[in-house]
Design an enzyme around this catalytic site. Structure first.
Site, PDB file in Angstrom:
ATOM      1  N   HIS A   1      11.413   2.199  -0.720  1.00 34.07           N
ATOM      2  CA  HIS A   1      10.202   1.439  -1.068  1.00 34.07           C
ATOM      3  C   HIS A   1      10.562   0.286  -1.997  1.00 34.07           C
ATOM      4  O   HIS A   1      10.093  -0.838  -1.830  1.00 34.07           O
ATOM      5  CB  HIS A   1       9.177   2.340  -1.774  1.00 34.07           C
ATOM      6  CG  HIS A   1       8.687   3.474  -0.945  1.00 34.07           C
ATOM      7  ND1 HIS A   1       8.559   4.754  -1.440  1.00 34.07           N
ATOM      8  CD2 HIS A   1       8.295   3.541   0.341  1.00 34.07           C
ATOM      9  CE1 HIS A   1       8.094   5.544  -0.489  1.00 34.07           C
ATOM     10  NE2 HIS A   1       7.942   4.833   0.606  1.00 34.07           N
TER      11      HIS A   1
ATOM     12  N   GLY B   1       4.312  -1.696   6.945  1.00 31.03           N
ATOM     13  CA  GLY B   1       5.428  -0.764   7.021  1.00 31.03           C
ATOM     14  C   GLY B   1       5.742  -0.299   8.423  1.00 31.03           C
ATOM     15  O   GLY B   1       5.049  -0.638   9.392  1.00 31.03           O
ATOM     16  N   ARG B   2       6.792   0.490   8.503  1.00 33.34           N
ATOM     17  CA  ARG B   2       7.154   1.141   9.761  1.00 33.34           C
ATOM     18  C   ARG B   2       6.103   2.229  10.019  1.00 33.34           C
ATOM     19  O   ARG B   2       5.757   2.966   9.108  1.00 33.34           O
ATOM     20  CB  ARG B   2       8.539   1.765   9.602  1.00 33.34           C
ATOM     21  CG  ARG B   2       9.089   2.368  10.854  1.00 33.34           C
ATOM     22  CD  ARG B   2      10.408   3.056  10.550  1.00 33.34           C
ATOM     23  NE  ARG B   2      10.930   3.667  11.770  1.00 33.34           N
ATOM     24  CZ  ARG B   2      10.555   4.840  12.241  1.00 33.34           C
ATOM     25  NH1 ARG B   2       9.653   5.558  11.598  1.00 33.34           N
ATOM     26  NH2 ARG B   2      11.082   5.314  13.351  1.00 33.34           N
ATOM     27  N   ASP B   3       5.590   2.298  11.209  1.00 31.86           N
ATOM     28  CA  ASP B   3       4.546   3.250  11.581  1.00 31.86           C
ATOM     29  C   ASP B   3       3.404   3.238  10.553  1.00 31.86           C
ATOM     30  O   ASP B   3       2.938   4.283  10.107  1.00 31.86           O
ATOM     31  CB  ASP B   3       5.135   4.665  11.707  1.00 31.86           C
ATOM     32  CG  ASP B   3       4.170   5.632  12.402  1.00 31.86           C
ATOM     33  OD1 ASP B   3       3.312   5.160  13.168  1.00 31.86           O
ATOM     34  OD2 ASP B   3       4.276   6.850  12.162  1.00 31.86           O
ATOM     35  N   HIS B   4       2.997   2.048  10.207  1.00 31.87           N
ATOM     36  CA  HIS B   4       1.977   1.870   9.174  1.00 31.87           C
ATOM     37  C   HIS B   4       0.676   2.596   9.547  1.00 31.87           C
ATOM     38  O   HIS B   4       0.135   2.393  10.620  1.00 31.87           O
ATOM     39  CB  HIS B   4       1.711   0.376   8.964  1.00 31.87           C
ATOM     40  CG  HIS B   4       0.951   0.073   7.721  1.00 31.87           C
ATOM     41  ND1 HIS B   4       1.487  -0.596   6.652  1.00 31.87           N
ATOM     42  CD2 HIS B   4      -0.311   0.390   7.349  1.00 31.87           C
ATOM     43  CE1 HIS B   4       0.590  -0.695   5.701  1.00 31.87           C
ATOM     44  NE2 HIS B   4      -0.514  -0.099   6.091  1.00 31.87           N
TER      45      HIS B   4
ATOM     46  N   GLN C   1       0.851  -1.194   0.000  1.00 34.43           N
ATOM     47  CA  GLN C   1       0.000   0.000   0.000  1.00 34.43           C
ATOM     48  C   GLN C   1       0.883   1.240   0.000  1.00 34.43           C
ATOM     49  O   GLN C   1       1.915   1.269   0.671  1.00 34.43           O
ATOM     50  CB  GLN C   1      -0.845  -0.030   1.268  1.00 34.43           C
ATOM     51  CG  GLN C   1      -1.043   1.314   1.893  1.00 34.43           C
ATOM     52  CD  GLN C   1      -2.477   1.624   2.246  1.00 34.43           C
ATOM     53  OE1 GLN C   1      -3.387   0.837   2.035  1.00 34.43           O
ATOM     54  NE2 GLN C   1      -2.681   2.786   2.770  1.00 34.43           N
ATOM     55  N   THR C   2       0.515   2.246  -0.760  1.00 34.83           N
ATOM     56  CA  THR C   2       1.322   3.462  -0.754  1.00 34.83           C
ATOM     57  C   THR C   2       0.472   4.696  -0.982  1.00 34.83           C
ATOM     58  O   THR C   2      -0.612   4.616  -1.567  1.00 34.83           O
ATOM     59  CB  THR C   2       2.445   3.374  -1.818  1.00 34.83           C
ATOM     60  OG1 THR C   2       3.249   4.543  -1.732  1.00 34.83           O
ATOM     61  CG2 THR C   2       1.873   3.244  -3.221  1.00 34.83           C
ATOM     62  N   ARG C   3       1.000   5.840  -0.535  1.00 42.59           N
ATOM     63  CA  ARG C   3       0.372   7.136  -0.804  1.00 42.59           C
ATOM     64  C   ARG C   3       1.429   8.102  -1.307  1.00 42.59           C
ATOM     65  O   ARG C   3       1.275   9.305  -1.198  1.00 42.59           O
ATOM     66  CB  ARG C   3      -0.262   7.690   0.487  1.00 42.59           C
ATOM     67  CG  ARG C   3      -1.502   6.970   0.915  1.00 42.59           C
ATOM     68  CD  ARG C   3      -2.021   7.506   2.225  1.00 42.59           C
ATOM     69  NE  ARG C   3      -1.169   7.128   3.335  1.00 42.59           N
ATOM     70  CZ  ARG C   3      -0.801   7.951   4.308  1.00 42.59           C
ATOM     71  NH1 ARG C   3      -1.183   9.199   4.305  1.00 42.59           N
ATOM     72  NH2 ARG C   3      -0.033   7.526   5.288  1.00 42.59           N
TER      73      ARG C   3
END
Lengths: 75, 379
Positions: B197, B282-285, B188-190
């Site tokens: 990444h 992820g880290r701090d998802h 997932q990405t923004r």
């Protein structure tokens, strides 16, 4: 507002209970019930994993493939 | 075999053409509810099965169970309340109502229940804070007095400038099957992709058949990359650096809640419905500010042995001058002074200043894409 989630009681042999109680010492599980719930969920999930189920019909699948081709996702 | 839909069956709440026409011809007879963009997107996600097994907005039993136990009342894992709020009761339980986004009727809803709720409890349980500086909490505090639960049927798609890139679960499932992928990892990405990444995605792809990059499009804040920039940047990265038979890109519309650990599980469930078997956490998802610990989301997955999708915990990547490549804390023996952390904020600042980031931070092709937009950031 809804009632608290309902729980039920199941029986397990006392020696097994004692074994589990000992096993969960020092883990994140705060009770035998928590541990048993965890294990049962895991077992049920792995059983359900084996049951296959069709998500769509062949006709639908063909329609989807056409769209995927049109969008360039499939050759 | 790709993942089974969450709850066992892929939900599809689309009406047949004739029914749709009939409902629309009678639309004045239904009470109307105006909904915002976020709720309209939720509706679409329910209708297309992204939120399977939900068939509508939560009723009070499910809502309370999600708050208290992170599960629906039938014990299915579910961490984020998907609810519809209203300020006034202009209809009753048992009514059918039409939901409008602007002037467009989006869906019909069968109202099963109208109920009150405690906003502070909602905030505390879902976001672990009642601080209104948290965007998710602020959103809850701005919601109406009542929640409306009941099943929906989609009548019209919400206008989507990126329809070409927006695949539904039924489509990704066929796509994965056609490609012969049995194991798929979703990301997932923004953001536009940087080397960190890429490292995480490729590390994950090493263990599965296919990589599914699934950018979230939707509401943005000032300074974020525009949706079209993210899409083009990924397309370029795919063209030059990704194996064509092992990676694919499709977007999903979704309004972020910033609920950290709870939302990480929700993101995984959505990707399970798309057919993914693995999900990169992820880290701090899904975090914001310092409300959640950097790896708190990883621990959350311990609560869900029955989630049906495997989380992949890959540590944050950085460039090590001594190693001469991208590494993570687990595999790099060198001290901090050799490490170059790749921060999205730092990259944005460099780009805004017209400075090209070094190649170990961002692929030059990606930088070129960003530069090709006159205004790549939301203003």
């Amino acid at each position: 507002m809804a009632d608290e989630k309902k729980y039920t009681t199941v029986s397990i042999p006392k020696p097994l209970y004692d074994k589990i109680k000992k096993r969960i010492e020092g883990t994140g599980f705060t009770s035998v019930s928590d541990y048993v719930t965890y294990v049962l969920r895991e077992v049920l999930a792995s059983l359900e994993e084996e049951e296959k189920e069709e998500v769509f019909t062949e006709e639908e699948e063909e329609k989807v493939k056409e769209r995927l081709r049109a969008l360039g996702y499939l050759d | 075999m790709v993942s089974k839909p969450h709850g066992g069956r892929l939900v599809r709440r689309l009406v047949a053409d004739r029914t749709r026409e009939r409902i629309l011809s009678e639309q004045k007879e239904y009470p109307a509810i105006k909904i915002d963009h976020g709720r309209a997107i939720d509706l679409e996600n329910i209708a297309h099965g992204v939120y399977s097994p939900l068939k509508g907005f939560l009723t009070s039993d499910d809502f309370q169970s999600v708050l208290d136990h992170m599960r629906l009342s039938d014990d299915t894992p579910w961490t984020i309340p998907i609810v519809l709020d209203i300020n006034e009761r202009t209809f009753d339980e048992g009514d059918a109502v039409l939901l409008y986004y602007g002037d467009l009727p989006i869906a019909r809803m069968h109202v099963e229940e109208i109920y009150t709720y405690d906003k502070e409890e909602f905030a505390k349980k879902v976001f672990k804070t009642t601080d209104s500086a948290h965007p998710g909490v602020a959103k809850v505090y701005s919601m109406g007095k009542y929640l409306v639960g009941g099943e929906i049927e989609l009548l019209n798609e919400v206008p989507n400038p990126f329809a070409k890139y927006t695949l539904r679960p039924v489509e990704t499932r066929v796509l994965f099957k056609e490609r012969g992928w049995k194991t798929i990892v979703a990301f997932q990405t923004r953001n536009v992709p940087h080397l960190g990444h890429e490292y995480v995605q490729k590390a994950a792809l090493t263990f599965v058949d296919g990589l599914f990059i699934n950018p979230v499009l939707g509401k943005k804040k000032k300074g974020d990359y525009k949706d079209e920039v993210i899409i083009k940047a990924y397309e370029t990265l795919f063209e030059h650096y990704y194996p064509k038979d092992a990676a694919t890109l499709a977007t999903v519309r979704y309004e972020m809640r910033y609920a950290g650990p709870r939302e990480a599980v929700h993101h995984a469930i959505m990707r399970k419905n798309f057919g993914a078997t693995h999900f990169i956490v992820g880290r701090d998802h899904a975090g914001v500010g310092d409300y959640y610990g950097p790896y708190e989301a990883w621990d959350m997955f311990d609560n869900f042995p029955d989630l049906g999708i495997t989380p992949m915990f890959i540590r944050e990547a950085f460039y090590c001058r001594k190693c001469g490549g991208m590494v993570n804390a687990k595999i790099c023996p060198h001290p901090e002074e050799f490490h170059v952390r790749i921060s999205g904020t730092k990259l944005r600042k460099m780009i805004m200043a017209g400075e090209q980031p070094p190649e170990y931070m961002m692929r030059p092709e990606v930088y070129e894409v960003i530069r090709s937009f006159e205004k790549p950031f939301v203003e």
